[in-house]
Design a protein around this motif. Structure first.
Motif, mmCIF file in Angstrom:
data_model
loop_
_atom_site.group_PDB
_atom_site.id
_atom_site.type_symbol
_atom_site.label_atom_id
_atom_site.label_comp_id
_atom_site.label_asym_id
_atom_site.label_seq_id
_atom_site.Cartn_x
_atom_site.Cartn_y
_atom_site.Cartn_z
ATOM 1 N N THR A 218 0.807 -1.215 0.000
ATOM 2 C CA THR A 218 0.000 0.000 0.000
ATOM 3 C C THR A 218 0.849 1.279 0.000
ATOM 4 O O THR A 218 0.406 2.321 -0.484
ATOM 5 C CB THR A 218 -0.960 0.020 1.201
ATOM 6 O OG1 THR A 218 -0.213 -0.154 2.417
ATOM 7 C CG2 THR A 218 -1.989 -1.096 1.081
ATOM 8 N N LYS B 153 -8.437 3.812 -5.074
ATOM 9 C CA LYS B 153 -9.423 3.467 -4.047
ATOM 10 C C LYS B 153 -9.772 1.976 -4.094
ATOM 11 O O LYS B 153 -9.956 1.340 -3.054
ATOM 12 C CB LYS B 153 -10.681 4.312 -4.230
ATOM 13 C CG LYS B 153 -10.483 5.786 -3.927
ATOM 14 C CD LYS B 153 -11.758 6.579 -4.191
ATOM 15 C CE LYS B 153 -11.558 8.059 -3.916
ATOM 16 N NZ LYS B 153 -12.780 8.851 -4.222
ATOM 17 N N THR B 154 -9.862 1.431 -5.296
ATOM 18 C CA THR B 154 -10.221 0.023 -5.443
ATOM 19 C C THR B 154 -9.140 -0.900 -4.892
ATOM 20 O O THR B 154 -9.434 -1.866 -4.183
ATOM 21 C CB THR B 154 -10.480 -0.314 -6.917
ATOM 22 O OG1 THR B 154 -11.587 0.461 -7.395
ATOM 23 C CG2 THR B 154 -10.798 -1.795 -7.098
ATOM 24 N N LEU C 46 -6.697 -0.102 -2.797
ATOM 25 C CA LEU C 46 -6.260 0.207 -1.435
ATOM 26 C C LEU C 46 -7.000 -0.634 -0.397
ATOM 27 O O LEU C 46 -6.389 -1.137 0.553
ATOM 28 C CB LEU C 46 -6.479 1.693 -1.149
ATOM 29 C CG LEU C 46 -5.990 2.200 0.214
ATOM 30 C CD1 LEU C 46 -4.477 2.036 0.336
ATOM 31 C CD2 LEU C 46 -6.391 3.663 0.411
ATOM 32 N N ALA C 47 -8.296 -0.811 -0.553
ATOM 33 C CA ALA C 47 -9.108 -1.532 0.433
ATOM 34 C C ALA C 47 -9.147 -3.021 0.101
ATOM 35 O O ALA C 47 -9.393 -3.393 -1.047
ATOM 36 C CB ALA C 47 -10.521 -0.967 0.473
ATOM 37 N N SER D 214 -12.640 -4.269 -1.735
ATOM 38 C CA SER D 214 -12.806 -3.855 -3.136
ATOM 39 C C SER D 214 -11.699 -4.432 -4.024
ATOM 40 O O SER D 214 -11.936 -4.785 -5.173
ATOM 41 C CB SER D 214 -12.826 -2.330 -3.249
ATOM 42 O OG SER D 214 -11.666 -1.752 -2.667
ATOM 43 N N ARG D 215 -10.488 -4.582 -3.454
ATOM 44 C CA ARG D 215 -9.384 -5.180 -4.221
ATOM 45 C C ARG D 215 -9.697 -6.634 -4.559
ATOM 46 O O ARG D 215 -9.501 -7.083 -5.692
ATOM 47 C CB ARG D 215 -8.090 -5.102 -3.414
ATOM 48 C CG ARG D 215 -6.847 -5.588 -4.170
ATOM 49 C CD ARG D 215 -5.705 -5.853 -3.208
ATOM 50 N NE ARG D 215 -5.581 -4.774 -2.240
ATOM 51 C CZ ARG D 215 -5.233 -4.943 -0.966
ATOM 52 N NH1 ARG D 215 -4.968 -6.166 -0.495
ATOM 53 N NH2 ARG D 215 -5.147 -3.923 -0.146
ATOM 54 N N GLN E 109 -13.568 -5.485 13.416
ATOM 55 C CA GLN E 109 -12.226 -5.275 12.859
ATOM 56 C C GLN E 109 -11.402 -6.555 12.927
ATOM 57 O O GLN E 109 -10.664 -6.880 11.982
ATOM 58 C CB GLN E 109 -11.525 -4.140 13.605
ATOM 59 C CG GLN E 109 -12.087 -2.764 13.303
ATOM 60 C CD GLN E 109 -11.459 -1.670 14.150
ATOM 61 O OE1 GLN E 109 -10.793 -1.951 15.170
ATOM 62 N NE2 GLN E 109 -11.643 -0.419 13.759
ATOM 63 N N GLN F 30 -12.678 -8.892 10.256
ATOM 64 C CA GLN F 30 -12.238 -8.455 8.935
ATOM 65 C C GLN F 30 -10.762 -8.801 8.708
ATOM 66 O O GLN F 30 -10.365 -9.180 7.598
ATOM 67 C CB GLN F 30 -12.445 -6.943 8.762
ATOM 68 C CG GLN F 30 -13.896 -6.505 8.594
ATOM 69 C CD GLN F 30 -14.457 -6.830 7.217
ATOM 70 O OE1 GLN F 30 -14.357 -7.964 6.741
ATOM 71 N NE2 GLN F 30 -15.063 -5.839 6.577
ATOM 72 N N THR G 260 -9.432 -11.175 5.814
ATOM 73 C CA THR G 260 -8.415 -10.688 4.879
ATOM 74 C C THR G 260 -7.272 -11.690 4.754
ATOM 75 O O THR G 260 -6.786 -11.971 3.643
ATOM 76 C CB THR G 260 -7.875 -9.318 5.335
ATOM 77 O OG1 THR G 260 -8.950 -8.368 5.367
ATOM 78 C CG2 THR G 260 -6.796 -8.814 4.387
ATOM 79 N N SER H 242 -18.650 -5.335 6.392
ATOM 80 C CA SER H 242 -18.505 -3.956 5.941
ATOM 81 C C SER H 242 -19.801 -3.168 6.138
ATOM 82 O O SER H 242 -19.783 -1.986 6.502
ATOM 83 C CB SER H 242 -18.082 -3.927 4.467
ATOM 84 O OG SER H 242 -17.926 -2.601 4.004
#
Length: 233
Positions: free
Chosen positions: A84, A126-127, A129-130, A133-134, A186, A189, A193, A219
């Motif tokens: 990132t 933006k796509t 980074l998260a 969405s990535r 968190q 998540q 991830t 989310s």
């Protein structure tokens, strides 16, 4: 003056398309030799896209390359694991290069292309980074779409867990209670991830799809938490 500035920027930043699977990246010379198969500069008619942004002959800004995905644009490997920090640096470099503020004295065509490039760079950043969405974008590149809403069938145990968290959040009467729920989400998540990263490494796209769907549920709760938090005075 702009041509010299752009050339210096390119040398410093190494702005050139990154290789992606199944696609051969051409140098300016090789692109020129492609002949009629290459896109031509709208301004001078020279073949090839040069460095991917400017014509290698007249240095006019070209339209965004429709064949280029976000990973290539942001100089990242097509992988769920993304540095990132490097992504942020690439974003800043590209915005310095194509932001509309630098094209106020250029032709209207280049102004329009600059707007499109800048928007595309913002969306790509933006796509990627998260994690959520990535991951969804990476699945899309593999031809897999995650249905919107709750169309994807989830196990009843997970849905019950989501229901209980939502109820607990709705009943929370203090900021401390909300923060406690936020910490729980968190942690979940983070676990998701890590798991989806392993799924992508193993090319288990169905597993990745399942985990990303769970991340979408979490989310949604995160968005509710933002609304629930008591604003600081």
């Amino acid at each position: 003056m702009w041509g010299v500035r752009a050339q210096v920027l390119f040398r410093l930043w190494g702005l050139r398309p990154a290789g992606v699977p199944g696609r051969r990246v051409l140098s300016c010379h090789a692109a020129s030799e492609e002949g009629s198969g290459s896109a031509r500069c709208w301004n001078c008619g020279s073949p090839g896209r040069g460095d991917g942004f400017f014509c290698h002959q007249c240095r006019a800004l070209q339209p965004p390359d429709p064949t280029r995905d976000y990973f290539s644009l942001m100089d990242c490997n097509r992988s769920f694991r993304v540095n990132t920090t490097k992504l942020q640096h690439r974003f800043q470099q590209l915005q310095r290069l194509v932001h509309p503020d630098f094209f106020s004295q250029r032709s209207q065509t280049e102004k329009d292309f600059s707007e499109k490039h800048s928007t595309l760079v913002n969306d790509a950043y933006k796509t990627l980074l998260a994690p959520l969405s990535r991951g969804l974008y990476l699945l899309k590149l593999h031809g897999i779409e995650v249905p919107k809403g709750t169309d994807y069938e989830m196990d009843s145990q997970f849905l019950m867990e989501i229901m209980e968290i939502n109820e607990k959040l709705a009943e929370a009467q203090s900021e401390a209670a909300v923060i406690e729920i936020e910490s729980t989400i968190q942690a979940k998540q983070k676990e998701c991830t890590d798991n989806v990263s392993r799924a992508f490494e193993q090319d288990d796209f169905e597993k990745a799809k399942e985990i990303l769907t769970k991340m979408k549920y979490f989310s949604n709760i995160e968005e509710k938490i933002k609304l629930k938090k008591i604003p600081s005075s």
